[in-house]
Design an enzyme around this catalytic site. Structure first.
Site, PDB file in Angstrom:
ATOM      1  CE1 TYR A  95      -4.431   0.614   8.859  1.00 40.73           C
ATOM      2  CE2 TYR A  95      -5.850   1.954   7.719  1.00 40.73           C
ATOM      3  CZ  TYR A  95      -5.597   1.410   8.222  1.00 40.73           C
ATOM      4  OH  TYR A  95      -7.412   1.732   9.522  1.00 40.73           O
ATOM      5  CE1 TYR A  99      -4.631   1.819  -1.598  1.00 38.07           C
ATOM      6  CE2 TYR A  99      -3.619   1.534   0.034  1.00 38.07           C
ATOM      7  CZ  TYR A  99      -4.839   2.608  -0.441  1.00 38.07           C
ATOM      8  OH  TYR A  99      -6.265   2.604   0.028  1.00 38.07           O
TER       9      TYR A  99
END
Length: 668
Positions: free
Chosen positions: A429, A433
């Site tokens: 997840y 990023y």
């Protein structure tokens, strides 16, 4: 109010700002007969004098003539003001011109002009152009430091007065010392070191670079340049300037040598050392993924839940909304990206204090990244006990929505929480990023722009550096410095080592377990060996020891040496680790830095002397060989001479020698 006025006689046109005013004749409380009073001349009446006696006597007459008829009507082009605003901003002028044209299309000339002029004023607000080149920054730094040094040298040796003047001097350039730094130096009696810093061109250079970079980025946001369809995340000017700085830094690292003081033959360039440390984006990314993977493995072993959070700041922090400048942002005084980051950090700190009071522990990571207009938002990956999950989510949401909860879009965008399926990877997840904020590797395309992963990462990293925002923060983990220090130790901690004689067998095994976990790169085992994720860093079995070398401490105490060139004590550096009151040394070398050319030149000089010495020996041996050869020739010659004399004075011997050399015997 500006209006276009046309002179029917000459045909010239000019923009004139008509401002409503009151005169003596038009004001309601003044009668017409009061308009003409002492000191005023009514030029509507004829036969007024051509000159006025100002002094009351004939010797000093100043003749005043009306020459207004000589003034020719002029026309100022609207573009002149724009050109003036763009002048002196180097490559950034092209971006300002683009902004002017875009605003002109959407609104009007005066709005576009005022926006560009305001940006120009911001770029010059400190008395120098923030868009100047790095060479110009160096020249300005030298000039400022020299001017301040001359001023200080003429003042008395009063530290407080000197420091007060330094603060006043810095304020004109938009600079200042941090409040906490001033308090610290005042407490330790080292306020003079700040005065010395302000007189150093290198210090000025660093401060001016930061200030100029930040001012340009703020101006770019004012000009509506930083947004999705223009310059996403940060301005192109800042990206290009950062590229130049990176190239300059790379050259400096390659030209600087770090060598072992005890063994000068053991040396590396700083560029080589940088490639082996977390300064290298690949190593930095690998270390972060290792730590996150360790967290995930630990959470699965402990059967903890994982939640992915996204927290965004209120609307007033966003410069652009739906492709247009955000009026709420303007009304709030145009908050900077750093202001938005501080707001988000206050939300997070309030949340942590709240859950700590309830003895709720979370561990994981925070990542700060920009929206398309440069406004930051934060992502969090937290691991926690299942029974704490609902409380953590509700409490975090409560603090995130305290400010302006009823504004449009707040409930949809300000706070998001996503429970991660235990069958899926929690690291997955946050992986994109993480990579996007480091080097963009393994990202084909950035979903928030038309850039690929590497291009997007370059702009995000530039954004963080220019706005001085910390991108990553691990939460609830043992200190990573201990991890890194133990990875420097490759050999096993042996129990019979004199360093560990005071440790019991159990304590030695605990210490060795921590070292093995770090050496093998197992973050989960390292966390367990350090007491778990619930332990405070102060309670960890191993902690970092910072100290100044003993020889430096003695010199400082004797007053013969000041640790820094500014006169204050040197910042303590890592010397090792402390375990159960036992010092574990992890650094055994004393490294010094030197310019590569100077270092190699000195080495060549040393080796040159050695070579000269060997050359001298070689030449000496050659001369000896030559002498021996000549001596042998001399011996051969003397031997031949002796034989010749023997043959000449001894006929029998001569005949014998002659007969022995003939193949036929003479007749008898």
């Amino acid at each position: 109010m500006y209006q276009l006025v046309r002179d029917e006689q000459t045909g010239f046109e000019e923009w004139i700002n008509f401002v409503p005013v009151q005169s003596w004749a038009t004001a309601e409380h003044i009668h017409d007969d009061q308009f003409i009073r002492s000191g005023f001349v009514d030029h509507t009446k004829g036969n007024y004098p051509s000159h006025v006696d100002l002094f009351g006597y004939d010797e000093n007459h100043i003749h005043i003539r009306d020459l207004s008829f000589l003034i020719k009507p002029t026309f100022n082009s609207p573009c002149d003001a724009v050109i003036k605003a763009l002048k002196g901003h180097r490559d950034f002028s092209a971006h300002m011109k683009r902004s002017f044209i875009d605003i002109l299309k959407k609104k009007d000339y005066f709005t576009a002009l005022s926006t560009v002029q305001a940006a120009s004023d911001r770029l010059h607000q400190n008395g120098y152009p923030s868009t100047m080149s790095d060479d110009q920054i160096k020249e300005l730094a030298n000039e400022k430091a020299e001017n301040l040094r001359l001023k200080i040298s003429n003042m008395k040796d009063d530290v407080d007065s000197c420091f007060a003047y330094v603060e006043h001097f810095l304020s004109y350039s938009g600079l200042a010392f941090r409040e906490d730094e001033v308090k610290k130096k005042t407490k330790t009696g080292e306020l003079f070191s700040l005065v010395n810093r302000a007189c150093d061109p290198i210090w000025w250079r660093r401060q001016l670079r930061r200030k100029c970079a930040l001012n340009v980025e703020l101006a770019a946001r004012d000009l509506e340049l930083v947004q999705k369809h223009k310059q996403v995340y940060c301005s192109d000017f800042s990206v290009n300037r950062m590229r130049e700085r990176n190239k300059s830094n790379e050259i400096a690292l390659k030209e600087t040598i770090a060598y072992d003081e005890d063994d000068p033959n053991n040396f590396f360039t700083l560029h080589e050392l940088s490639a082996k440390s977390v300064s290298n984006p690949e190593i930095r990314r690998a270390e972060m993924f290792t730590r996150l993977r360790g967290f995930e493995e630990l959470s699965k072993e402990l059967e903890h839940d994982s939640v992915f959070f996204t927290v965004t700041s209120p609307s007033r922090f966003h410069a652009v909304s739906k492709g247009q400048v955000n009026q709420k942002w303007l009304d709030a005084g145009s908050p900077t990206a750093k202001d938005a980051h501080k707001y988000l950090m206050r939300v997070f700190e309030a949340f942590r204090k709240s859950i700590d009071k309830q003895d709720v522990k979370v561990y994981g990571m925070r990542i700060a990244e920009p929206h398309q207009d440069g406004t930051p938002h934060h992502h969090f990956l937290f691991f926690m006990k299942p029974e704490h999950k609902d409380f953590v989510i509700s409490e975090f949401q409560r603090f995130a929505m305290l400010d302006s909860p009823d504004e449009s879009g707040a409930k949809k965008h300000r706070f998001k929480a996503e429970l991660i399926d235990k069958d899926k990877s929690a690291v997955g997840y946050i992986a994109k990023y993480l990579s996007k904020n480091i080097d963009g590797q393994h990202i084909a395309k950035d979903r928030n722009s038309n850039l690929d992963g590497v291009q997007a990462a370059e702009r995000v990293v530039t954004w963080a550096r220019v706005n001085q925002i910390r991108q990553f923060q691990f939460i609830g983990s043992p200190p990573v410095t201990v991890w890194r220090e133990l990875r420097r130790v490759r050999e096993e901690f042996k129990q019979d080592d004199a360093m560990f004689t005071d440790l019991t067998e159990v304590e030695h095994l605990a210490l060795e377990n921590v070292r093995r976990a770090a050496d093998s790169g197992d973050w989960k085992a390292f966390c367990i060996a350090m007491g778990g994720i619930a332990e405070k860093n102060a309670d960890a079995p191993l902690r970092t020891v910072y100290s100044v070398p003993d020889c430096i401490e003695k010199l400082i105490e004797s007053g013969e040496y000041s640790a820094t060139k500014y006169g204050d004590k040197a910042q303590a550096r890592i010397s090792g680790l402390m375990f159960k009151q036992v010092f574990v040394a992890t650094r055994f070398r004393t490294w010094k830095t030197e310019n590569k050319e100077v270092f190699l030149k000195a080495s060549q000089k040393i080796m040159g002397g050695v070579v000269d010495w060997f050359d001298a020996l070689e030449r000496e041996q050659e001369y000896q060989r030559m002498a021996e050869e000549r001596y042998q020739q001399y011996l051969d010659f003397m031997s031949y001479k002796e034989e010749f004399e023997l043959y000449a004075f001894d006929s029998f011997a001569f005949e014998a020698a002659y007969s022995s050399g003939c193949s036929a015997q003479p007749d008898s």
